[in-house]
Design a protein around this motif. Structure first.
Motif, mmCIF file in Angstrom:
data_model
loop_
_atom_site.group_PDB
_atom_site.id
_atom_site.type_symbol
_atom_site.label_atom_id
_atom_site.label_comp_id
_atom_site.label_asym_id
_atom_site.label_seq_id
_atom_site.Cartn_x
_atom_site.Cartn_y
_atom_site.Cartn_z
ATOM 1 N N GLY A 105 -9.408 -4.171 -8.931
ATOM 2 C CA GLY A 105 -8.532 -4.747 -9.939
ATOM 3 C C GLY A 105 -7.063 -4.483 -9.665
ATOM 4 N N CYS A 106 -6.761 -3.911 -8.504
ATOM 5 C CA CYS A 106 -5.393 -3.540 -8.156
ATOM 6 C C CYS A 106 -4.714 -4.606 -7.290
ATOM 7 C CB CYS A 106 -5.385 -2.210 -7.409
ATOM 8 S SG CYS A 106 -5.945 -0.797 -8.395
ATOM 9 N N ALA A 107 -3.382 -4.562 -7.269
ATOM 10 C CA ALA A 107 -2.609 -5.506 -6.466
ATOM 11 C C ALA A 107 -2.544 -5.081 -5.002
ATOM 12 C CB ALA A 107 -1.195 -5.637 -7.038
ATOM 13 N N CYS A 108 -2.774 -3.815 -4.711
ATOM 14 C CA CYS A 108 -2.729 -3.339 -3.324
ATOM 15 C C CYS A 108 -3.890 -3.952 -2.546
ATOM 16 C CB CYS A 108 -2.783 -1.811 -3.272
ATOM 17 S SG CYS A 108 -4.234 -1.088 -4.071
ATOM 18 N N ASP A 128 0.808 -1.214 0.000
ATOM 19 C CA ASP A 128 0.000 0.000 0.000
ATOM 20 C C ASP A 128 0.844 1.268 0.000
ATOM 21 O OD1 ASP A 128 -2.063 -1.754 0.075
ATOM 22 O OD2 ASP A 128 -2.557 -1.446 2.192
ATOM 23 N N GLU A 129 2.024 1.207 0.599
ATOM 24 C CA GLU A 129 2.867 2.400 0.640
ATOM 25 C C GLU A 129 3.389 2.742 -0.747
ATOM 26 O OE1 GLU A 129 6.980 3.514 2.839
ATOM 27 O OE2 GLU A 129 5.267 3.153 4.172
ATOM 28 N N GLY A 173 5.246 5.569 -4.655
ATOM 29 C CA GLY A 173 5.834 5.063 -5.879
ATOM 30 C C GLY A 173 5.205 5.732 -7.084
ATOM 31 N N HIS A 174 5.014 4.973 -8.133
ATOM 32 C CA HIS A 174 4.372 5.505 -9.335
ATOM 33 C C HIS A 174 3.155 4.637 -9.631
ATOM 34 C CE1 HIS A 174 7.460 8.466 -10.237
ATOM 35 N NE2 HIS A 174 8.352 7.557 -9.892
ATOM 36 N N CYS A 175 2.141 4.775 -8.793
ATOM 37 C CA CYS A 175 0.924 3.991 -8.907
ATOM 38 C C CYS A 175 0.211 4.310 -10.226
ATOM 39 C CB CYS A 175 0.004 4.285 -7.723
ATOM 40 S SG CYS A 175 -1.575 3.419 -7.760
ATOM 41 N N LEU A 176 -0.133 3.277 -10.983
ATOM 42 C CA LEU A 176 -0.810 3.483 -12.262
ATOM 43 C C LEU A 176 -2.160 4.171 -12.081
ATOM 44 C CD1 LEU A 176 -0.085 0.067 -14.046
ATOM 45 C CD2 LEU A 176 0.988 2.288 -14.493
ATOM 46 N N CYS A 177 -2.832 3.879 -10.972
ATOM 47 C CA CYS A 177 -4.142 4.502 -10.729
ATOM 48 C C CYS A 177 -4.033 6.010 -10.563
ATOM 49 C CB CYS A 177 -4.786 3.904 -9.482
ATOM 50 S SG CYS A 177 -5.177 2.152 -9.628
ATOM 51 N N PRO A 182 -4.986 3.050 1.688
ATOM 52 C CA PRO A 182 -5.552 4.355 2.031
ATOM 53 C C PRO A 182 -6.186 5.083 0.852
ATOM 54 C CG PRO A 182 -3.379 4.090 3.021
ATOM 55 C CD PRO A 182 -3.555 2.965 2.038
ATOM 56 N N ASN A 183 -5.894 4.587 -0.354
ATOM 57 C CA ASN A 183 -6.458 5.234 -1.539
ATOM 58 C C ASN A 183 -7.705 4.502 -2.037
ATOM 59 O OD1 ASN A 183 -6.410 7.289 -3.524
ATOM 60 N ND2 ASN A 183 -5.558 5.865 -5.013
ATOM 61 N N ARG A 184 -8.476 3.931 -1.105
ATOM 62 C CA ARG A 184 -9.717 3.253 -1.473
ATOM 63 C C ARG A 184 -10.881 3.747 -0.608
ATOM 64 N NH1 ARG A 184 -9.179 -2.996 -3.278
ATOM 65 N NH2 ARG A 184 -7.135 -2.959 -4.293
ATOM 66 N N VAL A 185 -10.993 5.021 -0.425
ATOM 67 C CA VAL A 185 -12.015 5.581 0.465
ATOM 68 C C VAL A 185 -13.420 5.408 -0.109
ATOM 69 C CG1 VAL A 185 -12.871 7.696 1.544
ATOM 70 C CG2 VAL A 185 -10.410 7.217 1.516
#
Length: 339
Positions: free
Chosen positions: A152-155, A88-89, A94-98, A160-163
């Protein structure tokens, strides 16, 4: 209203009852519909009326998710994608595609913050402490969309980015107001920046939306229930679904509790476009966040015409006034008319 609830409480709780008509009656029962929500026990929706004998429209149906109308299609699986962040960090630093497009917008607008030894914050949300999960104050007045991780994400689901992805986390009460029909309030305090709920309904084509407006007795009244999903509309977009007129969400006859939230010229909520899978931008979410602390029991409101250009002289022109909808919000800065 007490009479309308008797059938539910005396007959609808019996799962073995095979009386003819009971099954259909239960499917049309508003209380049965909201009790079927998976979040009912933890974050219930209630309906009360201490003002008169009115009931919710009998042809209204509560939804937990939006439904796609005729001619509306979600993206094919082959076009879907999610981030491949190892943890999740990585999504945050990092460079999250989302968050790729969100990061580009932030960089162009100098919106990224230094954090933890030069690393940049990309999330729209606070990550730690008592503000965790709240929309950061600097974005509450922004019209930029919110990009989130999704299923559809690996996290992990705890990212924290799924509010908005995790759904409503507060109970809501639909109640009868004295002047503006039905309204919505929350029986617990809501914090500034907190996600409240999404506006959902039937997602329809622009042609169908216009047909419904044409059939409505007053077109402006129909627009109270319709939201254009136009945040990403662009005639030059490489996505053909975003080039033409946008899809719309119609919540008049099927929706969630936010369908009953009233307008105010001085609102305590604001709507934001929220994107999960980028392939479905044409059916992005409409997420409602608190723009200030809201004490329990205060009516929830948002500005129905926020971001829509209005001619200030329209409210002064007597010939136009007769065709405009009078605003009843009662706020100090009330514009007098909605449209």
């Amino acid at each position: 209203m007490e009479d309308t609830t008797k059938r539910h409480f005396f007959y609808h709780g019996n799962t073995e009852d095979e009386t003819p008509g009971i099954t259909e009656e239960k499917s049309n029962c508003h209380w049965c519909q909201i009790r079927a929500f998976p979040t009912h026990k933890q974050y219930p929706i209630t309906i009360v009326n201490d003002a008169d004998q009115a009931t919710l429209p009998s042809n209204f149906r509560f939804l937990y998710h939006s439904v796609l109308g005729d001619g509306v299609e979600a993206a094919e699986d082959s076009f879907r994608s999610g981030c491949d962040c190892a943890d999740d960090e990585d999504c945050q630093y990092g460079h999250c595609l989302c968050l790729q497009e969100q990061e580009e917008v932030a960089e162009n607008g100098n919106g990224l913050d230094d954090a933890d030894g030069g690393r940049k914050k990309v999330y729209r949300y606070h990550m730690h402490g008592h503000k965790a999960g709240l929309l950061r104050s600097k974005f509450l007045d922004s019209r930029q969309p919110i990009y989130e991780c999704h299923d559809g994400c690996a996290c992990s689901e705890a990212c924290p980015n799924r509010v908005v992805e995790r759904g409503r986390k507060v109970p809501l009460q639909i109640f009868r107001t004295k002047k503006t029909g039905w309204g919505v309030r929350c029986p617990v305090d809501i914090k500034k920046g907190q996600f409240v709920d999404k506006y959902i309904g039937e997602i329809i084509t622009p042609r169908e939306a216009q047909r419904r407006r044409d059939e409505a007795e007053v077109a402006a009244r129909k627009d109270v229930y319709m939201f254009a999903l136009d945040k990403f509309t662009d005639e030059n977009s490489p996505d053909t679904r975003l080039r033409g007129d946008p899809l719309e969400v119609d919540g008049e006859f099927m929706s969630g509790p936010t369908r009953f939230i009233n307008h105010s010229c001085d609102p305590n909520l604001r709507t934001f476009a929220r994107v999960g899978d980028h392939a479905d931008k044409h059916i992005h979410d409409i997420a409602m966040f608190a723009i200030r602390d809201i004490p329990r029991g205060e009516e929830l409101t948002f500005d129905y015409v926020s971001g829509v250009h209005q001619d200030e002289d329209d409210g002064k022109d007597q010939s136009k006034k007769q065709h405009m909808s009078k605003c009843l919000c009662g706020s100090k800065n009330c514009r007098g008319y909605l449209w």
